[in-house]
Design an enzyme around this catalytic site. Structure first.
Site, PDB file in Angstrom:
ATOM      1  N   ASN A  67     -22.040   1.148  84.347  1.00  0.00           N
ATOM      2  CA  ASN A  67     -23.227   1.071  85.199  1.00  0.00           C
ATOM      3  C   ASN A  67     -23.246   2.342  86.044  1.00  0.00           C
ATOM      4  O   ASN A  67     -22.472   2.470  86.983  1.00  0.00           O
ATOM      5  CB  ASN A  67     -23.142  -0.184  86.084  1.00  0.00           C
ATOM      6  CG  ASN A  67     -24.268  -0.245  87.109  1.00  0.00           C
ATOM      7  OD1 ASN A  67     -25.263   0.465  86.992  1.00  0.00           O
ATOM      8  ND2 ASN A  67     -24.107  -1.110  88.104  1.00  0.00           N
ATOM      9  N   LYS A  95     -25.496   3.402  88.028  1.00  0.00           N
ATOM     10  CA  LYS A  95     -26.225   3.304  89.304  1.00  0.00           C
ATOM     11  C   LYS A  95     -27.158   4.520  89.447  1.00  0.00           C
ATOM     12  O   LYS A  95     -27.676   4.993  88.443  1.00  0.00           O
ATOM     13  CB  LYS A  95     -25.241   3.174  90.471  1.00  0.00           C
ATOM     14  CG  LYS A  95     -24.206   2.065  90.184  1.00  0.00           C
ATOM     15  CD  LYS A  95     -23.398   1.644  91.337  1.00  0.00           C
ATOM     16  CE  LYS A  95     -22.443   0.549  90.889  1.00  0.00           C
ATOM     17  NZ  LYS A  95     -21.724  -0.074  91.973  1.00  0.00           N
ATOM     18  N   HIS A 116     -27.680  -7.657  90.018  1.00  0.00           N
ATOM     19  CA  HIS A 116     -26.525  -6.920  90.539  1.00  0.00           C
ATOM     20  C   HIS A 116     -26.476  -7.103  92.061  1.00  0.00           C
ATOM     21  O   HIS A 116     -27.511  -7.179  92.714  1.00  0.00           O
ATOM     22  CB  HIS A 116     -26.641  -5.440  90.174  1.00  0.00           C
ATOM     23  CG  HIS A 116     -25.405  -4.674  90.496  1.00  0.00           C
ATOM     24  ND1 HIS A 116     -25.129  -4.230  91.762  1.00  0.00           N
ATOM     25  CD2 HIS A 116     -24.349  -4.319  89.727  1.00  0.00           C
ATOM     26  CE1 HIS A 116     -23.942  -3.620  91.757  1.00  0.00           C
ATOM     27  NE2 HIS A 116     -23.459  -3.659  90.523  1.00  0.00           N
ATOM     28  N   GLU A 160     -25.999  -5.133  94.401  1.00  0.00           N
ATOM     29  CA  GLU A 160     -26.747  -4.130  95.181  1.00  0.00           C
ATOM     30  C   GLU A 160     -28.229  -4.472  95.206  1.00  0.00           C
ATOM     31  O   GLU A 160     -28.918  -4.221  96.195  1.00  0.00           O
ATOM     32  CB  GLU A 160     -26.484  -2.715  94.613  1.00  0.00           C
ATOM     33  CG  GLU A 160     -25.096  -2.237  95.020  1.00  0.00           C
ATOM     34  CD  GLU A 160     -24.415  -1.302  94.031  1.00  0.00           C
ATOM     35  OE1 GLU A 160     -25.102  -0.693  93.190  1.00  0.00           O
ATOM     36  OE2 GLU A 160     -23.178  -1.199  94.101  1.00  0.00           O
ATOM     37  N   GLU A 202     -18.927 -10.472  89.407  1.00  0.00           N
ATOM     38  CA  GLU A 202     -18.631  -9.284  90.209  1.00  0.00           C
ATOM     39  C   GLU A 202     -18.512  -9.668  91.673  1.00  0.00           C
ATOM     40  O   GLU A 202     -19.525  -9.764  92.383  1.00  0.00           O
ATOM     41  CB  GLU A 202     -19.768  -8.270  90.079  1.00  0.00           C
ATOM     42  CG  GLU A 202     -19.998  -7.798  88.670  1.00  0.00           C
ATOM     43  CD  GLU A 202     -20.517  -6.373  88.658  1.00  0.00           C
ATOM     44  OE1 GLU A 202     -19.848  -5.540  88.039  1.00  0.00           O
ATOM     45  OE2 GLU A 202     -21.535  -6.092  89.301  1.00  0.00           O
ATOM     46  N   GLY A 207     -17.082  -1.117  94.281  1.00  0.00           N
ATOM     47  CA  GLY A 207     -17.047   0.193  94.926  1.00  0.00           C
ATOM     48  C   GLY A 207     -16.059   0.297  96.078  1.00  0.00           C
ATOM     49  O   GLY A 207     -16.102   1.236  96.856  1.00  0.00           O
ATOM     50  N   SER A 253     -14.416  -2.411  90.925  1.00  0.00           N
ATOM     51  CA  SER A 253     -13.272  -1.501  91.050  1.00  0.00           C
ATOM     52  C   SER A 253     -12.368  -1.461  89.819  1.00  0.00           C
ATOM     53  O   SER A 253     -11.153  -1.306  89.937  1.00  0.00           O
ATOM     54  CB  SER A 253     -12.455  -1.829  92.307  1.00  0.00           C
ATOM     55  OG  SER A 253     -13.231  -1.537  93.462  1.00  0.00           O
TER      56      SER A 253
HETATM   57  P1  PGA Z   1     -17.428  -0.334  90.686  1.00  0.00           P
HETATM   58  O1  PGA Z   1     -18.874  -0.993  90.448  1.00  0.00           O
HETATM   59  O2  PGA Z   1     -16.717  -0.341  89.368  1.00  0.00           O
HETATM   60  O3  PGA Z   1     -17.727   1.051  91.176  1.00  0.00           O
HETATM   61  O4  PGA Z   1     -16.737  -1.187  91.694  1.00  0.00           O
HETATM   62  C1  PGA Z   1     -19.041  -2.095  89.589  1.00  0.00           C
HETATM   63  C2  PGA Z   1     -20.492  -2.488  89.525  1.00  0.00           C
HETATM   64  O5  PGA Z   1     -21.205  -2.300  90.513  1.00  0.00           O
HETATM   65  O6  PGA Z   1     -20.959  -2.993  88.510  1.00  0.00           O
END
Ligand code: PGA
Length: 258
Positions: free
Chosen positions: A14, A16, A101, A103, A173, A179, A219
């Site tokens: 992903n 982003k 997601h 976010e 998640e 992140g 992560s």
């Molecule tokens: P990350 O993000 O691996 O940077 O923690 C995962 C995601 O948002 O799908």
């Protein structure tokens, strides 16, 4: 019968809001030879602007990479400034779309009801949804994880039939792991994903629940990926930060390389 070391896994990146068209093309050129012989199905959710150029590039490279989007609107078309419809994504070559997601849920205030409408629209237009669910740190500390997962699953998947459930992908998640560099303990990820399967089994039957592809995200990096994938209930990974470099992303995709 697949052994653990050979299990069919799905590794989804992903990106982003990262990578221009030129950066996306350069990434794919580097990635393609690195994942030759990988046992994993490799998906990449790229920015809208990079979908069509990325699809064209993987056709040229003949690379087994599936390109998708990170969001879409639930309407077929209309006066929704700044939004993108499923049909537009499909025409651009997107084969899947990440929906729900954290976010989108937290920064853009998307509700389960809105996500549910998007899931239905994606299925109607023939784009595979990757539906994300997960609890916040507060909910985790209060021991509310299972309750939150159930609420998000039931709300986001309301009104879907067995066939529709079978055609989508789920991703657990935990918001506190996204992140942050704080990956979930593999046992905790396994237990949360098992709970997701139980919720699905209750509404759509055991067979559907068992067969459903469920990913873990938050992560993930080349160091921790193997321990998470070793968990029985976990079919793959949704990778954010570590998907931005072809080297680290390929290391994750190559975990079960021949
Ligand atoms: P990350 O993000 O691996 O940077 O923690 C995962 C995601 O948002 O799908």
């Amino acid at each position: 019968m697949a052994t653990k070391s050979k299990k069919q896994i799905l590794i989804a990146g992903n990106w982003k809001m990262y990578k221009t068209v030129e950066e996306a093309k350069a990434f794919l050129k580097t990635l393609a030879p690195l994942i030759e012989g990988s046992q994993a199905a490799v998906y990449l959710a790229v920015p809208f602007t990079a979908i069509h150029p990325a699809v064209t590039m993987i056709e040229q490279l003949k690379a087994p990479i599936t390109i998708g989007a990170q969001n879409m609107n639930d309407a077929s078309e209309g006066a929704f400034t700044g939004e993108v419809a499923a049909q537009m994504l499909k025409e651009a070559g997107a084969q899947f779309v990440i929906l729900g997601h954290s976010e989108r849920r937290h920064l853009f205030h998307e509700s389960d009801d809105f996500i549910n409408k998007k899931v239905k629209r994606a299925l109607l237009e023939g784009i595979q949804p990757i539906l994300c669910v997960g609890e916040t740190i507060k909910q985790y500390e209060n021991g509310e994880t299972l309750e939150v997962l159930k609420q998000q699953l039931v709300g986001s998947l309301a009104g879907l039939n067995k066939e529709e459930i079978k055609s989508l992908i789920l991703s657990y998640e935990p918001v506190w792991a996204i992140g942050t560099g704080r990956v979930a303990h593999p046992d905790d990820a396994q237990s949360a994903i098992t709970s997701c399967r139980e919720v699905i089994a209750e509404k759509w039957g055991k067979m559907v629940a068992q067969k459903l592809t469920i990913l873990y995200g938050g992560s993930v990096n080349p160091e921790n990926a193997k321990a998470i994938l070793a968990q029985k209930s976990i079919d793959g990974l949704l990778v954010g930060g570590a998907s931005l470099s072809p080297q680290t992303f390929s290391q994750i995709a190559n975990i079960y390389k021949e």
